[in-house]
Design an enzyme around this catalytic site. Structure first.
Site, PDB file in Angstrom:
ATOM      1  N   ASP A 141       0.839  -1.190   0.000  1.00  0.00           N
ATOM      2  CA  ASP A 141       0.000   0.000   0.000  1.00  0.00           C
ATOM      3  C   ASP A 141       0.879   1.248   0.000  1.00  0.00           C
ATOM      4  OD1 ASP A 141      -2.248  -1.628   0.147  1.00  0.00           O
ATOM      5  OD2 ASP A 141      -2.255  -1.621   2.338  1.00  0.00           O
ATOM      6  N   ASP A 195      -2.080   5.751   0.891  1.00  0.00           N
ATOM      7  CA  ASP A 195      -2.794   5.004   1.926  1.00  0.00           C
ATOM      8  C   ASP A 195      -2.678   5.715   3.268  1.00  0.00           C
ATOM      9  OD1 ASP A 195      -4.317   2.878   2.979  1.00  0.00           O
ATOM     10  OD2 ASP A 195      -2.499   1.904   3.688  1.00  0.00           O
ATOM     11  N   ASP A 252       2.596   2.927   9.496  1.00  0.00           N
ATOM     12  CA  ASP A 252       2.007   1.674   9.963  1.00  0.00           C
ATOM     13  C   ASP A 252       2.987   0.960  10.883  1.00  0.00           C
ATOM     14  OD1 ASP A 252      -0.185   2.180   8.405  1.00  0.00           O
ATOM     15  OD2 ASP A 252      -0.036   0.371   7.183  1.00  0.00           O
ATOM     16  N   ARG A 312      -7.173   8.397  12.647  1.00  0.00           N
ATOM     17  CA  ARG A 312      -6.034   7.524  12.950  1.00  0.00           C
ATOM     18  C   ARG A 312      -4.809   8.320  13.396  1.00  0.00           C
ATOM     19  NH1 ARG A 312      -6.053   2.494   8.595  1.00  0.00           N
ATOM     20  NH2 ARG A 312      -8.271   1.976   8.806  1.00  0.00           N
TER      21      ARG A 312
END
Length: 400
Positions: free
Chosen positions: A195, A219, A223, A275
Site C-alpha cells: 500500500d 494510503d 504503519d 487515525r
C-alpha cells in the site's frame, strides 16, 4: 563519488565523536539533561529530545550524539553507535531496486553490513523505484540537507531492529505491485503488494522515528504492524492526510498484544481526518502532542487496546465531531466498558471532549524502564514543545 568510511586517522571528527558518545552514555545515565534549546530561547518547558542535542552548534561532527537522545519505548539507541559504525554519505539521488549503485540511499541501507550511519551530501529528491527495505542497525540522518523521498515507493522496516529515521520529508507515496528488491545484507528479497504508506514497520523492534515531515500519501503515513514493538515516534509533523497512523495489523492478529508505542511531541494537522493513531490490541502512550482539528476522530481503535493520553492539546474543529476518541467494539472481545482509554492532564479547546473509561490511572501506566522514562510537560507547553516538529531546517555549520 561515494563517501564510505570509518578510518579514525583520515576522519578524526568521527573518532572523537565516538569518544564523546561513550562519555555521554555514562553522563546521560547519571546526571540531569542539558539545558534545552527551548529554555535558552524562550524560557518555556523543555522538549527533552531536542534539548539533548540541539544546543550543540558542532552537531554535524558529533552526529552519534543524537542516538542517546531518544525517550519512550525505543529507549536509548546505544546499539546504533560505536567505534565500528560505517559512516556512509548519499551522493546520488537515483535508485535501482535490485542493483543499487554506490552512493545511493538503497546501497547504504541494504548493501553495507553491520552498523551504519547514513547522511546526505546535499539537498535531493529521491524517487524510489520499489520499497526500500532498511537493514538493522541503520541510522538515516537527514540533518543539514533538504531530503525528500516522494513520488513513488517509500520506506519499509521488515524483521529488523535498532533503526533511526530522522530528518526526512516523505510524501506522495504510491502503492506498489509485487516485486523483488535488494533486501537487508545485500540479498534479493521478494516483496508482495504494498500500500502507499510513507513508513511501514513489520515485525520490527526498537525503532525511533524523529523529526520527519509526512503528508499526502496514497494510503497512510505510518504503519506499525505484525508484532512490531518498542517504537518511539517523536517530533514529527503529520499533515494533509486521511488515514494517518495505524498501530496493529488487523483484528485477527493477536500477536500485536505485545506492541508498545510512545508518541511524543508530534504535530497532527492541519487537514488530518482520522487515525492519530488507530490502535489494535497493544499499548500506546500518547503524550505532549498537538492536535489541530480532525474530521472523523483523533485517537481510536478496536480489540481492547490500552491508551494513556497525557498532557496533549486537542483543538477540535469549529464544526463537526468534537469527540477525540472512536472505538469499534467486537462482541467477542467485550463492551466499551472493558476498554482502557484514559485522559490525564489533556487540554481541550473548541469544545473538544474525550470519552474515557473509569479505569484508574495506574491501569494504563506505561511501565517504562529507567532508560525509557522522561518528564511529561504540562499541556499548556505543547504549542512550544511542538513548534519545531517535522524535518528541521539547519545547516552543517550552525545549530538546528
Amino acid at each position: 563519488m561515494v563517501f564510505l568510511y570509518h578510518d579514525s586517522k583520515r576522519y578524526p571528527n568521527y573518532a572523537n565523536s565516538w569518544c564523546f558518545v561513550s562519555l555521554a552514555i555514562v553522563t546521560l545515565l547519571s546526571t540531569t539533561p542539558h539545558p534545552s534549546f527551548a529554555e535558552k530561547s524562550s524560557k518555556s518547558a523543555a522538549n527533552l529530545i531536542d534539548s539533548c542535542w540541539r544546543w550543540n552548534s558542532n552537531w554535524a561532527s558529533n552526529r552519534q550524539e543524537l542516538a542517546l537522545c531518544s525517550v519512550g519505548f525505543a529507549g536509548k539507541m546505544t546499539n546504533n553507535v560505536g567505534s565500528h559504525v560505517t559512516f556512509y554519505q548519499v551522493t546520488d539521488p537515483s535508485d535501482n531496486a535490485l542493483h543499487p549503485n554506490p552512493g545511493t540511499l538503497r546501497y547504504g541501507a541494504t548493501m553495507i553490513k553491520g552498523k551504519k550511519w547514513i547522511t546526505f551530501q546535499r539537498d535531493m529528491r529521491i524517487k524510489l523505484d520499489k520499497p526500500l527495505l532498511i537493514s538493522s542497525f541503520t541510522a538515516i540522518d537527514g540533518r543539514g540537507a533538504n531530503i525528500h523521498i516522494a513520488g513513488n515507493a517509500c520506506l519499509t522496516v521488515f524483521k529488523a531492529s535498532n533503526i533511526i529515521i530522522h530528518g526526512l520529508r516523505i510524501h506522495h507515496c504510491r502503492s506498489q505491485p509485487p516485486s523483488s528488491v535488494m533486501g537487508p545484507d545485500g540479498k534479493p528479497f521478494p516483496v508482495g503488494q504494498v500500500d502507499g504508506d510513507a513508513v511501514r514497520l513489520i515485525t520490527a523492534s526498537k525503532v525511533w522515528i524523529d523529526h520527519n515531515t509526512f503528508y499526502e500519501c496514497e494510503d497512510g503515513l505510518l504503519d506499525v504492524t505484525r508484532g512490531s514493538t518498542d517504537i518511539t515516534i517523536s517530533n514529527n509533523w503529520f499533515r494533509d492526510q486521511d488515514k494517518v497512523m495505524l498501530l496493529g495489523h488487523d483484528d485477527g492478529y493477536v500477536r500485536d498484544k505485545n506492541m508498545r508505542v510512545t508518541l511524543v511531541y508530534n504535530h497532527f494537522g492541519p487537514n488530518c481526518n482520522q487515525r492519530m493513531p488507530r490502535i489494535r490490541y497493544g499499548y500506546a502512550h500518547v503524550v505532549n502532542n498537538l492536535y489541530r482539528k480532525w474530521s472523523q476522530y483523533a485517537i481510536g481503535g478496536s480489540m481492547n487496546p490500552s491508551v494513556k493520553s497525557e498532557a496533549n492539546l486537542f483543538i477540535a474543529p469549529k464544526r463537526g465531531n468534537k469527540e477525540v476518541t472512536w472505538r469499534k467494539v467486537s462482541n467477542s472481545i467485550g463492551s466499551k466498558s472493558s476498554w482502557k482509554f484514559r485522559s490525564v492532564g489533556d487540554i481541550f479547546e473548541n469544545e473538544a471532549s474525550f470519552l474515557q473509561t473509569s479505569l484508574p490511572v495506574a491501569g494504563v501506566m506505561p511501565q517504562y524502564k529507567r532508560i525509557q522514562s522522561f518528564l511529561v510537560a504540562h499541556a499548556k507547553a505543547v504549542r512550544s514543545l511542538t513548534r519545531s516538529s517535522g524535518a528541521l531546517k539547519c545547516t552543517k555549520t550552525s545549530r538546528c
